[in-house]
Write an enzyme that holds these catalytic residues in place. Structure first.
Site, PDB file in Angstrom:
ATOM      1  N   SER A 202      41.653  40.357  31.300  1.00 35.97           N
ATOM      2  CA  SER A 202      40.919  39.975  30.086  1.00 35.97           C
ATOM      3  C   SER A 202      41.740  39.516  28.979  1.00 35.97           C
ATOM      4  O   SER A 202      42.274  38.170  29.055  1.00 35.97           O
ATOM      5  CB  SER A 202      40.268  41.394  29.740  1.00 35.97           C
ATOM      6  OG  SER A 202      39.415  41.206  28.632  1.00 35.97           O
TER       7      SER A 202
ATOM      8  N   ASP B  99      37.472  35.920  25.300  1.00 40.32           N
ATOM      9  CA  ASP B  99      38.589  36.195  25.984  1.00 40.32           C
ATOM     10  C   ASP B  99      38.759  35.284  27.349  1.00 40.32           C
ATOM     11  O   ASP B  99      37.886  34.859  27.974  1.00 40.32           O
ATOM     12  CB  ASP B  99      38.658  37.708  25.800  1.00 40.32           C
ATOM     13  CG  ASP B  99      37.432  38.377  26.886  1.00 40.32           C
ATOM     14  OD1 ASP B  99      36.443  37.672  27.213  1.00 40.32           O
ATOM     15  OD2 ASP B  99      37.832  39.485  27.197  1.00 40.32           O
TER      16      ASP B  99
ATOM     17  N   ASP C  52      38.133  36.455  30.413  1.00 40.36           N
ATOM     18  CA  ASP C  52      37.242  36.622  31.444  1.00 40.36           C
ATOM     19  C   ASP C  52      35.753  36.596  30.974  1.00 40.36           C
ATOM     20  O   ASP C  52      34.717  36.511  31.745  1.00 40.36           O
ATOM     21  CB  ASP C  52      37.338  37.768  32.241  1.00 40.36           C
ATOM     22  CG  ASP C  52      37.150  38.898  31.549  1.00 40.36           C
ATOM     23  OD1 ASP C  52      37.410  39.116  30.294  1.00 40.36           O
ATOM     24  OD2 ASP C  52      36.496  39.919  32.022  1.00 40.36           O
TER      25      ASP C  52
ATOM     26  N   ASP D 173      34.011  38.074  28.866  1.00 37.38           N
ATOM     27  CA  ASP D 173      32.986  39.325  28.705  1.00 37.38           C
ATOM     28  C   ASP D 173      32.791  39.596  26.974  1.00 37.38           C
ATOM     29  O   ASP D 173      32.136  40.383  26.721  1.00 37.38           O
ATOM     30  CB  ASP D 173      33.268  40.309  29.406  1.00 37.38           C
ATOM     31  CG  ASP D 173      34.517  40.856  29.287  1.00 37.38           C
ATOM     32  OD1 ASP D 173      35.295  40.417  28.806  1.00 37.38           O
ATOM     33  OD2 ASP D 173      34.747  42.064  30.302  1.00 37.38           O
TER      34      ASP D 173
END
Length: 472
Positions: free
Chosen positions: A101, A239, A241, A243
């Site tokens: 992340s 960010d 990834d 999400d």
């Protein structure tokens, strides 16, 4: 089995890359596959990854563990975590996302999904129990290559293309800060497809740890410089990834994640909102929702709260976190178009909804946020703080006597919420909140006040005072 820095946090397993590559990632993935009920006939797993240098190798290790456990491994390549979750739901399959992340590149992690969605805290316990039965793994065994799945990103793109009118962003000028987000090209294409004039900027070949909650000074400075020209109405990014979203208005100010959530929930017509204790109090004061439920920090807790609300009869249920990740717990129908539920953190929906809400209101993002009267919040972290030191400090802060003495320089404690860390209401409508990060060895501090400067001063004081108290 020694696990070193690896542990489950607010969203999956995280730790140092050196502690994760090879045998440890194989062992944790194997434990996850063992935890899936033996009678479950959906023995397939979709595997995705972010753009960290270590992610492709770890994804290959996960595929080897899947093959050894009798699962069909399907390689979705580099894609957003919510896109992988959507593909898993479509197939009725498990999923493993290799991502750290927002944390630095020397760390990475694994996010696990059952066919029903994100794993729960109970699932984490089952994985750890299964891990105890796995002996130390030497060389990762060879396995046939995973079956490629090139269309998962396209289906995720289509999800939003079918849910909103094609002109909802017509006339908006948007800078897409691409950096190393796994959604950098998707985000650019998606916004342009809705009519925005999109300019991609800041693409990076090395990983950039964008934290949408505790902003790095260099990111704040870069965004302010880009927006100072007056060329753009907004800047957007995610960010690592994808999400969690980040949006800056035309002045260069980065909008709070819980404000993005508030705008998105209103845009979608939600009646029930589920948020962690770190979200601002404006939700209750000015949100206009039938119900606001508060949980511990972490998407598993928000998801559990959404399920609780639906079981109690709530109609349109959404959830979001203070970092901006938005979870859709119910199908949403607007103007004859339906957006199916996706109960996992997503960055695309709040980006689209926030920009569309400003355009529909005929106002700037800055003016839209001002109209909410959401107060101001700030947050930062005390890095390199081992969890045991954070726990000891939070334990002391839970004592009324210590709490009053500790906070005397800034005010008088009022209400206290110890659902996740210690959140303390102060006189003057302010609040300060300390909690240990679930993703990294750091203590986080959050503050709420009437002005941005006052909130920032509270955080600055809080981290300094906490650092001194931890050393005692």
């Amino acid at each position: 089995m020694a696990v070193s820095s690896l542990k489950f946090g607010t969203s999956g397993l995280r730790g140092l890359v050196t502690d994760l590559v090879g045998g440890p990632s194989y062992a944790y993935a194997s434990a996850f596959f063992r935890s899936v009920p033996a009678g479950d006939d959906r023995r397939a797993v979709v595997i995705g990854r972010d753009l960290r240098d270590s992610s492709a190798g770890i994804a290959a290790t996960v595929a080897s563990a899947a093959a050894a456990a009798g699962f069909t491994a399907i390689d979705c390549g580099a894609l957003p975590t919510p896109a992988l979750a959507l593909e898993a739901m479509r197939r009725g399959a498990c999923a493993v996302m290799v991502t750290g992340s927002h944390i630095p590149e020397d760390r990475n992690g694994l996010k696990f999904y059952r066919p029903e969605g994100e794993i729960t805290k109970a699932d984490e316990i089952a994985i750890l129990a299964a891990l105890e039965g796995i002996t130390a793994v030497g060389a990762v065994p060879d396995a046939p290559p995973a079956t490629p799945e090139p269309d998962a990103v396209g289906r995720y793109h289509q999800r939003y293309g079918a849910a909103f009118a094609p002109d909802i962003l017509q006339g908006l000028r948007v800078a897409v800060y691409q950096q190393s987000s796994v959604a950098r090209d998707l985000l650019t294409d998606l916004l342009a497809g809705f009519g925005a004039a999109v300019t991609p900027i800041g693409r990076s070949d090395t990983f950039v740890p964008i934290d949408t909650e505790a902003h790095r000074p260099e990111d704040v400075a870069f965004i302010a410089e880009v927006m100072a020209s007056g060329t753009y109405d907004a800047l957007v990014t995610t960010d690592g990834d994808a999400d969690r979203p980040l949006i800056a208005d035309g002045t260069g100010r980065i909008l709070r994640g819980d404000v993005l959530g508030l705008i998105t929930a209103r845009f979608l017509g939600a009646d029930t909102v589920v948020v962690p204790v770190t979200a601002g109090s404006a939700l209750e004061q000015a949100g206009g929702f039938r119900q606001v439920l508060r949980t511990r920090v972490g998407s598993p807790f928000v998801i559990a709260g959404m399920e609780q609300a639906k079981a109690a009869g709530a109609e349109i249920v959404v959830g979001f976190e203070a970092n901006g990740g938005f979870l859709l717990g119910s199908d949403i129908t607007r103007d004859g178009r339906t957006l199916p539920a996706l109960p996992t953190r997503d960055a695309m929906l709040p980006i689209l909804a926030t920009l569309a809400a400003a355009r529909a209101a005929g106002t700037s993002l800055a003016d839209l946020v001002t109209s909410l009267d959401a107060g101001e919040m700030a947050s930062d972290r005390l890095p390199n703080t081992p969890s045991e030191r954070s726990a000891a400090f939070l334990g002391r802060l839970g004592d009324a006597g210590f709490r009053a003495a500790f906070l005397k320089p800034i005010g008088v404690p009022q209400d206290v919420d110890q659902q996740d860390g210690v959140r303390i209401g102060l006189d003057g409508g302010r609040a300060i909140h300390f909690r240990a990060s679930g993703n990294a060895p750091e203590l986080r501090c959050y503050a709420e006040a009437k002005s941005a400067r006052e909130a920032q001063d509270l955080v600055r004081w809080g981290l300094g005072a906490a650092a001194a108290a931890i050393k005692e």
